[in-house]
Scaffold this motif. Structure first.
Motif, PDB file in Angstrom:
ATOM      1  N   ILE A  94       1.092  -1.204   0.409  1.00 37.24           N
ATOM      2  CA  ILE A  94      -0.173   0.160  -0.120  1.00 37.24           C
ATOM      3  C   ILE A  94       0.245   1.758   0.124  1.00 37.24           C
ATOM      4  O   ILE A  94       0.135   2.616  -0.870  1.00 37.24           O
ATOM      5  N   VAL A  95       2.001   1.312   1.048  1.00 29.85           N
ATOM      6  CA  VAL A  95       3.557   2.401   0.769  1.00 29.85           C
ATOM      7  C   VAL A  95       3.595   2.226  -0.443  1.00 29.85           C
ATOM      8  O   VAL A  95       3.768   3.239  -0.849  1.00 29.85           O
ATOM      9  N   ARG A  96       3.910   0.786  -0.825  1.00 34.81           N
ATOM     10  CA  ARG A  96       4.734   1.297  -2.978  1.00 34.81           C
ATOM     11  C   ARG A  96       3.820   1.851  -3.684  1.00 34.81           C
ATOM     12  O   ARG A  96       4.662   2.332  -4.566  1.00 34.81           O
ATOM     13  N   HIS A  97       2.389   1.263  -4.015  1.00 35.04           N
ATOM     14  CA  HIS A  97       1.958   1.665  -5.034  1.00 35.04           C
ATOM     15  C   HIS A  97       1.687   3.268  -4.142  1.00 35.04           C
ATOM     16  O   HIS A  97       1.203   4.094  -5.428  1.00 35.04           O
ATOM     17  N   GLU A  98       1.284   3.777  -3.378  1.00 32.49           N
ATOM     18  CA  GLU A  98       0.989   5.867  -2.894  1.00 32.49           C
ATOM     19  C   GLU A  98       1.934   6.218  -3.536  1.00 32.49           C
ATOM     20  O   GLU A  98       2.166   7.290  -4.574  1.00 32.49           O
ATOM     21  N   ALA A  99       3.253   5.768  -3.319  1.00 35.12           N
ATOM     22  CA  ALA A  99       4.651   5.903  -3.344  1.00 35.12           C
ATOM     23  C   ALA A  99       4.246   6.502  -5.803  1.00 35.12           C
ATOM     24  O   ALA A  99       5.396   7.551  -5.638  1.00 35.12           O
ATOM     25  N   ALA A 100       4.164   5.316  -6.503  1.00 40.06           N
ATOM     26  CA  ALA A 100       4.007   5.042  -7.551  1.00 40.06           C
ATOM     27  C   ALA A 100       3.103   6.140  -8.506  1.00 40.06           C
ATOM     28  O   ALA A 100       3.194   7.187  -9.373  1.00 40.06           O
ATOM     29  N   GLU A 101       2.106   5.712  -7.197  1.00 38.51           N
ATOM     30  CA  GLU A 101       1.264   6.914  -7.652  1.00 38.51           C
ATOM     31  C   GLU A 101       1.413   8.191  -7.523  1.00 38.51           C
ATOM     32  O   GLU A 101       1.394   9.446  -8.345  1.00 38.51           O
ATOM     33  N   ALA A 102       2.164   9.115  -7.036  1.00 39.68           N
ATOM     34  CA  ALA A 102       2.856   9.917  -6.707  1.00 39.68           C
ATOM     35  C   ALA A 102       3.614  10.457  -7.502  1.00 39.68           C
ATOM     36  O   ALA A 102       3.727  12.132  -7.770  1.00 39.68           O
ATOM     37  N   LEU A 103       4.732   9.762  -7.606  1.00 42.77           N
ATOM     38  CA  LEU A 103       5.071   9.891  -9.477  1.00 42.77           C
ATOM     39  C   LEU A 103       4.818   9.787 -10.286  1.00 42.77           C
ATOM     40  O   LEU A 103       4.971  11.139 -11.118  1.00 42.77           O
ATOM     41  N   GLY A 104       3.539   9.515 -10.606  1.00 42.97           N
ATOM     42  CA  GLY A 104       2.657   9.437 -11.717  1.00 42.97           C
ATOM     43  C   GLY A 104       2.002  10.919 -11.608  1.00 42.97           C
ATOM     44  O   GLY A 104       1.882  12.346 -12.190  1.00 42.97           O
ATOM     45  N   ALA A 105       1.621  11.364 -10.142  1.00 42.95           N
ATOM     46  CA  ALA A 105       0.749  13.115 -10.056  1.00 42.95           C
ATOM     47  C   ALA A 105       2.062  14.028 -10.371  1.00 42.95           C
ATOM     48  O   ALA A 105       1.604  15.367 -10.761  1.00 42.95           O
ATOM     49  N   ILE A 106       3.479  13.811  -9.702  1.00 42.11           N
ATOM     50  CA  ILE A 106       4.311  15.257  -9.951  1.00 42.11           C
ATOM     51  C   ILE A 106       4.547  15.022 -11.517  1.00 42.11           C
ATOM     52  O   ILE A 106       5.029  15.651 -12.149  1.00 42.11           O
ATOM     53  N   GLY A 107       4.573  14.651 -12.350  1.00 40.75           N
ATOM     54  CA  GLY A 107       4.580  13.756 -13.708  1.00 40.75           C
ATOM     55  C   GLY A 107       5.787  14.461 -14.476  1.00 40.75           C
ATOM     56  O   GLY A 107       5.890  14.908 -15.458  1.00 40.75           O
ATOM     57  N   LEU A 108       6.964  14.113 -14.002  1.00 40.13           N
ATOM     58  CA  LEU A 108       8.143  14.503 -14.949  1.00 40.13           C
ATOM     59  C   LEU A 108       8.664  13.077 -15.508  1.00 40.13           C
ATOM     60  O   LEU A 108       8.189  11.545 -14.956  1.00 40.13           O
ATOM     61  N   GLU A 109       8.834  13.287 -17.095  1.00 41.54           N
ATOM     62  CA  GLU A 109       9.400  12.384 -17.904  1.00 41.54           C
ATOM     63  C   GLU A 109      10.458  11.370 -17.097  1.00 41.54           C
ATOM     64  O   GLU A 109      10.311  10.587 -17.169  1.00 41.54           O
ATOM     65  N   SER A 110      11.146  11.808 -16.387  1.00 41.97           N
ATOM     66  CA  SER A 110      12.397  11.333 -16.346  1.00 41.97           C
ATOM     67  C   SER A 110      12.174  10.234 -15.237  1.00 41.97           C
ATOM     68  O   SER A 110      12.509   9.233 -14.753  1.00 41.97           O
ATOM     69  N   ASN A 111      10.731   9.812 -14.490  1.00 41.14           N
ATOM     70  CA  ASN A 111       9.774   9.275 -13.706  1.00 41.14           C
ATOM     71  C   ASN A 111       9.713   7.877 -14.430  1.00 41.14           C
ATOM     72  O   ASN A 111       9.334   6.592 -13.507  1.00 41.14           O
ATOM     73  N   VAL A 112       9.263   8.025 -16.387  1.00 40.68           N
ATOM     74  CA  VAL A 112       8.843   6.849 -16.839  1.00 40.68           C
ATOM     75  C   VAL A 112      10.286   5.728 -16.284  1.00 40.68           C
ATOM     76  O   VAL A 112       9.844   4.258 -16.269  1.00 40.68           O
ATOM     77  N   PRO A 113      11.165   6.146 -16.521  1.00 45.12           N
ATOM     78  CA  PRO A 113      11.632   4.656 -16.345  1.00 45.12           C
ATOM     79  C   PRO A 113      11.954   3.680 -14.943  1.00 45.12           C
ATOM     80  O   PRO A 113      12.230   2.563 -15.714  1.00 45.12           O
ATOM     81  N   LEU A 114      12.059   4.597 -14.071  1.00 44.49           N
ATOM     82  CA  LEU A 114      11.566   3.252 -13.094  1.00 44.49           C
ATOM     83  C   LEU A 114      10.301   2.761 -12.852  1.00 44.49           C
ATOM     84  O   LEU A 114      10.675   2.165 -12.805  1.00 44.49           O
ATOM     85  N   LEU A 115       9.383   3.472 -13.042  1.00 42.90           N
ATOM     86  CA  LEU A 115       7.831   2.894 -12.807  1.00 42.90           C
ATOM     87  C   LEU A 115       7.945   1.783 -14.250  1.00 42.90           C
ATOM     88  O   LEU A 115       6.857   1.319 -13.601  1.00 42.90           O
ATOM     89  N   LYS A 116       8.153   1.469 -15.169  1.00 43.35           N
ATOM     90  CA  LYS A 116       8.564   1.251 -16.699  1.00 43.35           C
ATOM     91  C   LYS A 116       9.818  -0.084 -14.745  1.00 43.35           C
ATOM     92  O   LYS A 116       8.921  -1.623 -15.624  1.00 43.35           O
ATOM     93  N   ASN A 117      10.184  -0.263 -14.513  1.00 43.45           N
ATOM     94  CA  ASN A 117      11.197  -0.957 -14.280  1.00 43.45           C
ATOM     95  C   ASN A 117      10.322  -2.082 -13.028  1.00 43.45           C
ATOM     96  O   ASN A 117       9.557  -3.414 -13.269  1.00 43.45           O
TER      97      ASN A 117
END
Length: 315
Positions: A94-117
């Motif tokens: 539930i914590v990791r899920h919220e971190a992933a959602e937060a990275l999407g909310a911030i919306g930086l393209e530089s977050n894409v590689p981590l999210l894809k991994n």
């Protein structure tokens, strides 16, 4: 990137009080949530660091809410800490899920590689599905940037940074219902239908949203319960009560059902929250405790937050 900056200034003493209160494990969970909701309205290194520390708290409920807050604040400087949370498999999903959602909310393209991994390697389905949503949201934000470089994503009428943009307002309730209930549709499309139904409102829309509590995805069910809490429609009370009573349901879904029942706040909902404040799952029992405390403050005419700006969107 568009962000509604509702921050304001407080004295150094008040800021320190709030930061200390948030990270003090001896305080009741409701008091720590009061501090968390107040810190959401502040900016700067101290509030950010306190929220980051809280993402590692022994209370999974508090930790996930802290990650959610950092995403709602769209705090770019919090990205490294959120990345570390997402990568730490020792943390509750539930914590990791919220971190992933937060990275999407911030919306930086530089977050894409981590999210894809994480979309590939994270062992929890709810986290992988969140990464899918976050990647799609980042792509959507990139495609709707205006000439001034600002995002043209429409602000939510519920003051939340949603993990998906609502589907076209031209869609009928029946069309949106069909998409939301279709297990073959992608998660982003179903979320978009959900938020469009929420924004349209009305009995038929609420009925469609309630019916989607039977979805296969725990992630979608938890977001449905969250939306029903935003809508505060008593017609959802029975369905949400069944979710909270179901000890075999995912804790993140039961937690959102508890929060939603606290928002609806009819007599039956309050009695159920009092009963499940003793639930053996801390994510659920603490949610009920916080919801009941928020109701006490509301009924006394006082603000639950130490610093009141707007009603926080609890996740």
């Amino acid at each position: 990137m568009a962000s509604c900056d509702n921050s304001f200034s407080v004295s150094p003493e008040t800021e320190k009080f709030l930061c200390d209160r948030l990270i003090d494990p001896t305080q009741p969970i409701s008091e720590r949530f009061r501090a968390l909701f107040s810190l959401r309205n502040l900016r700067g290194p101290a509030p950010r660091q306190a929220l980051i520390l809280a993402t590692r708290d022994s209370s999974n409920l508090l930790a996930h809410e802290a990650a959610f807050a950092l995403g709602q604040m769209q705090d770019v400087d919090a990205v490294p800490a959120l990345e570390a949370v997402l990568n730490d498999f020792s943390l509750h999903p539930i914590v990791r899920h919220e971190a992933a959602e937060a990275l999407g909310a911030i919306g930086l393209e530089s977050n894409v590689p981590l999210l894809k991994n994480s979309l590939v390697v994270d062992p929890a389905q709810e986290v992988r599905e969140t990464c899918e949503l976050a990647l799609r949201r980042i792509e959507e934000v990139k495609n709707v940037v205006g000439n001034d470089g600002m995002s043209m994503v429409e602000a939510s009428p519920f003051l939340s940074v949603d993990p998906a943009a609502p589907a076209s307002s031209c869609s009928s309730v029946d069309q949106l219902r069909e998409v939301l209930l279709d297990e073959e549709k992608g998660m982003y499309e179903r979320y978009a239908a959900l938020f469009a139904l929420r924004n349209q409102g009305g009995d038929e829309a609420v009925s469609a949203i309630v019916d989607s509590l039977c979805a296969n995805s725990a992630l979608l069910r938890h977001e449905v319960a969250y939306v029903l809490g935003q809508l505060q429609d008593k017609a959802a009370s029975a369905a949400l009560s069944n979710i909270l009573r179901n000890v075999n349901e995912h804790p993140m879904v039961r937690h959102e059902a508890a929060e939603a029942l606290g928002s609806i706040a009819d007599e039956h909902s309050v009695a159920l929250l009092e009963e499940f404040a003793k639930d053996p799952e801390p994510i659920v029992s603490q949610s009920c405790e916080v919801a009941l405390t928020m109701l006490e403050f509301e009924r006394s005419g006082k603000s639950f937050e130490y610093l009141f700006m707007q009603t926080p969107q609890v996740q």
